[in-house]
Design a protein around this motif. Structure first.
Motif, PDB file in Angstrom:
ATOM      1  N   ARG A 187     -48.125   7.824 -34.140  1.00  0.00           N
ATOM      2  CA  ARG A 187     -46.938   8.213 -34.910  1.00  0.00           C
ATOM      3  C   ARG A 187     -46.017   7.015 -35.121  1.00  0.00           C
ATOM      4  N   ALA A 188     -45.868   6.204 -34.084  1.00  0.00           N
ATOM      5  CA  ALA A 188     -44.992   5.037 -34.179  1.00  0.00           C
ATOM      6  C   ALA A 188     -45.518   4.041 -35.205  1.00  0.00           C
ATOM      7  N   ILE A 189     -46.823   3.779 -35.178  1.00  0.00           N
ATOM      8  CA  ILE A 189     -47.418   2.849 -36.139  1.00  0.00           C
ATOM      9  C   ILE A 189     -47.230   3.377 -37.564  1.00  0.00           C
ATOM     10  N   GLU A 190     -47.419   4.674 -37.739  1.00  0.00           N
ATOM     11  CA  GLU A 190     -47.263   5.284 -39.061  1.00  0.00           C
ATOM     12  C   GLU A 190     -45.829   5.132 -39.560  1.00  0.00           C
ATOM     13  N   ASP A 217     -45.131   1.468 -40.410  1.00  0.00           N
ATOM     14  CA  ASP A 217     -45.811   1.071 -41.650  1.00  0.00           C
ATOM     15  C   ASP A 217     -45.068   1.569 -42.892  1.00  0.00           C
ATOM     16  N   LYS A 218     -44.279   2.636 -42.733  1.00  0.00           N
ATOM     17  CA  LYS A 218     -43.539   3.194 -43.866  1.00  0.00           C
ATOM     18  C   LYS A 218     -42.210   2.465 -44.102  1.00  0.00           C
ATOM     19  N   CYS A 219     -41.792   1.642 -43.166  1.00  0.00           N
ATOM     20  CA  CYS A 219     -40.511   0.947 -43.300  1.00  0.00           C
ATOM     21  C   CYS A 219     -40.543  -0.005 -44.500  1.00  0.00           C
ATOM     22  N   THR A 220     -39.392  -0.163 -45.135  1.00  0.00           N
ATOM     23  CA  THR A 220     -39.294  -1.027 -46.313  1.00  0.00           C
ATOM     24  C   THR A 220     -38.728  -2.404 -45.988  1.00  0.00           C
ATOM     25  N   ILE A 278     -36.005   0.823 -35.453  1.00  0.00           N
ATOM     26  CA  ILE A 278     -36.832   1.880 -34.860  1.00  0.00           C
ATOM     27  C   ILE A 278     -37.320   1.448 -33.479  1.00  0.00           C
ATOM     28  N   MET A 279     -37.746   0.183 -33.371  1.00  0.00           N
ATOM     29  CA  MET A 279     -38.247  -0.296 -32.082  1.00  0.00           C
ATOM     30  C   MET A 279     -37.137  -0.402 -31.044  1.00  0.00           C
ATOM     31  N   ASP A 296     -45.512  -9.307 -28.427  1.00  0.00           N
ATOM     32  CA  ASP A 296     -46.711  -9.330 -29.267  1.00  0.00           C
ATOM     33  C   ASP A 296     -46.645  -8.231 -30.325  1.00  0.00           C
ATOM     34  N   PHE A 297     -46.204  -7.056 -29.906  1.00  0.00           N
ATOM     35  CA  PHE A 297     -46.090  -5.934 -30.830  1.00  0.00           C
ATOM     36  C   PHE A 297     -45.065  -6.248 -31.915  1.00  0.00           C
ATOM     37  N   LEU A 298     -43.934  -6.826 -31.503  1.00  0.00           N
ATOM     38  CA  LEU A 298     -42.869  -7.181 -32.435  1.00  0.00           C
ATOM     39  C   LEU A 298     -43.365  -8.199 -33.462  1.00  0.00           C
ATOM     40  N   GLU A 299     -44.155  -9.156 -33.012  1.00  0.00           N
ATOM     41  CA  GLU A 299     -44.681 -10.177 -33.916  1.00  0.00           C
ATOM     42  C   GLU A 299     -45.585  -9.569 -34.982  1.00  0.00           C
ATOM     43  N   ILE A 300     -46.460  -8.655 -34.551  1.00  0.00           N
ATOM     44  CA  ILE A 300     -47.376  -8.040 -35.496  1.00  0.00           C
ATOM     45  C   ILE A 300     -46.619  -7.245 -36.540  1.00  0.00           C
TER      46      ILE A 300
END
Length: 386
Positions: free
Chosen positions: A340-343, A346-349, A357-358, A377-381
């Motif tokens: 859900r978080a990835i989704e 991914d929708k962020c503009t 969100i993070m 690492d997550f933030l970088e991606i």
């Protein structure tokens, strides 16, 4: 050593039954004054009063009606006077009192033998991932053993009404750097005088059972500070050599992880540790292993991935090995929450929207420590998408 909570609960029930037999053979009900003198361990009595206080407070707050103004100052004063009067007339029969005593004994033993977990759990169990000043004040009021930590939290929050759980955990670590836990021996001897027990019975059995000393483990150490012992680690494909100053073993490569998944199921079916005090399965690498060295499919260290190439999809940019680590470390083993978080991200503009969100949703909800390597690492991606 990890506490055996089933053994502690059995003892607490036996202790409560014995104490209640002695008291209620001579009395039909117990008063507040009698509760405060019931056990020879004052903390047990105080915990019971604390539970009664929570019930009293809940009853006070239940005086709400769409037909009357309970916010009127005269009404509030009268209601407070009424509830204060009620508080001086505690009267509990054995049926309702004994469960309170069982709970108080369990909490007391936990506070004595694993104070780190006791305070850590108190903070983490805060509703909505937010610790309120009222909750801290209540903790300080009814915690007599290792009270320096409860009072320390009260001093830290000062004039703030609430803080995120992650902030409070940081405060506990600061307090642990300046204070040691009390020696539990004298309190355990007092409990033993009422109902005898073997201290080792309160710990899960292992090859060697060693009870903690007065200087036992530092408070709320993070995943990144705690060493976890794991026996019979599965063989893994050798990763790139770790520098000589780091005496660390590499993580399994994707091939090894995929072999495990083929054998045992998807990551959703594999037990992934979610809390500091959770036991780790022999089949999985320890959290420290995950932190020390990440390896992707070709054996390339995660640190070699450059934050310089834009991506179209966050989900597609995360390798299997990274996904495995992110689910376990950043989403408490919850595959659905991760998806859900990835989704949502991914929708962020914009990067600002994703970062909000993070920082404001995911970090407090899952107790991220933003300095952690996985979070970075997550933030970088995520950032690479924008």
């Amino acid at each position: 050593m990890k506490l055996d909570f089933q053994a502690i609960e059995r003892y607490a029930k036996q202790y409560a039954a014995k104490v209640c037999d002695d008291f209620f053979n001579r009395n039909n009900t117990i008063s507040g004054q009698q509760i405060m003198k019931l056990s020879n361990v004052a903390q047990v009595n105080t915990f019971v009063i604390g539970d009664l206080y929570e019930t009293w407070k809940s009853n006070t707050e239940s005086f709400k009606s769409p037909y009357f103004n309970f916010e009127n100052e005269e009404v509030k004063a009268a209601l407070q006077a009424y509830m204060n009067t009620v508080s001086h007339h505690i009267s509990v029969d054995r049926e309702h009192f004994e469960p309170l005593l069982v709970n108080a004994v369990k909490n007391t033993i936990g506070l004595l033998l694993d104070p780190s977990k006791y305070f850590d759990d108190f903070v983490r169990e805060s509703p909505e991932f937010t610790l309120t000043k009222d909750r801290i004040i209540t903790l300080a009021k009814y915690t007599k053993i290792n009270s320096v930590f409860a009072k320390g939290l009260k001093d830290k929050i000062a004039d703030e009404n609430q803080v995120y759980v992650t902030t409070a955990l940081g405060w506990l670590n600061e307090l642990a750097n300046h204070h040691d836990f009390e020696n539990p021996d004298k309190y355990l001897e007092m409990l033993n005088a009422t109902l005898a027990f073997k201290r080792d019975d309160f710990y899960k059995k292992s090859a060697t059972v060693t009870a903690p000393s007065a200087a036992s483990p530092r408070l709320t150490q993070s995943f990144f500070d705690v060493e976890h012992d794991v026996e019979d680690e599965p063989e893994t494909i050798i990763a790139p050599t770790v520098p000589e100053e780091e005496d660390h073993e590499p993580l399994p490569t994707v091939a090894a992880i995929q072999a495990q998944i083929d054998k045992e199921g998807t990551p959703a079916d594999i037990r992934i540790p979610s809390k500091l005090n959770d036991a780790f399965t022999d089949e999985l690498p320890t959290v420290n292993d995950l932190l020390r060295k990440e390896v992707i499919s070709q054996g390339t260290p995660l640190s070699d991935l450059a934050f310089n190439r834009q991506i179209k999809s966050i989900a597609d940019a995360i390798s299997l090995n990274q996904k495995f680590i992110f689910i376990g470390k950043l989403f408490e083993g919850d595959v659905n929450a991760y998806s859900r978080a990835i989704e949502d991200l991914d929708k962020c503009t914009s990067y600002l929207e994703a970062k909000n969100i993070m920082n404001k949703v995911l970090a407090p909800k899952f107790n991220w420590v933003m300095a952690a390597e996985e979070a970075n690492d997550f933030l970088e991606i995520v950032g690479r998408k924008f």
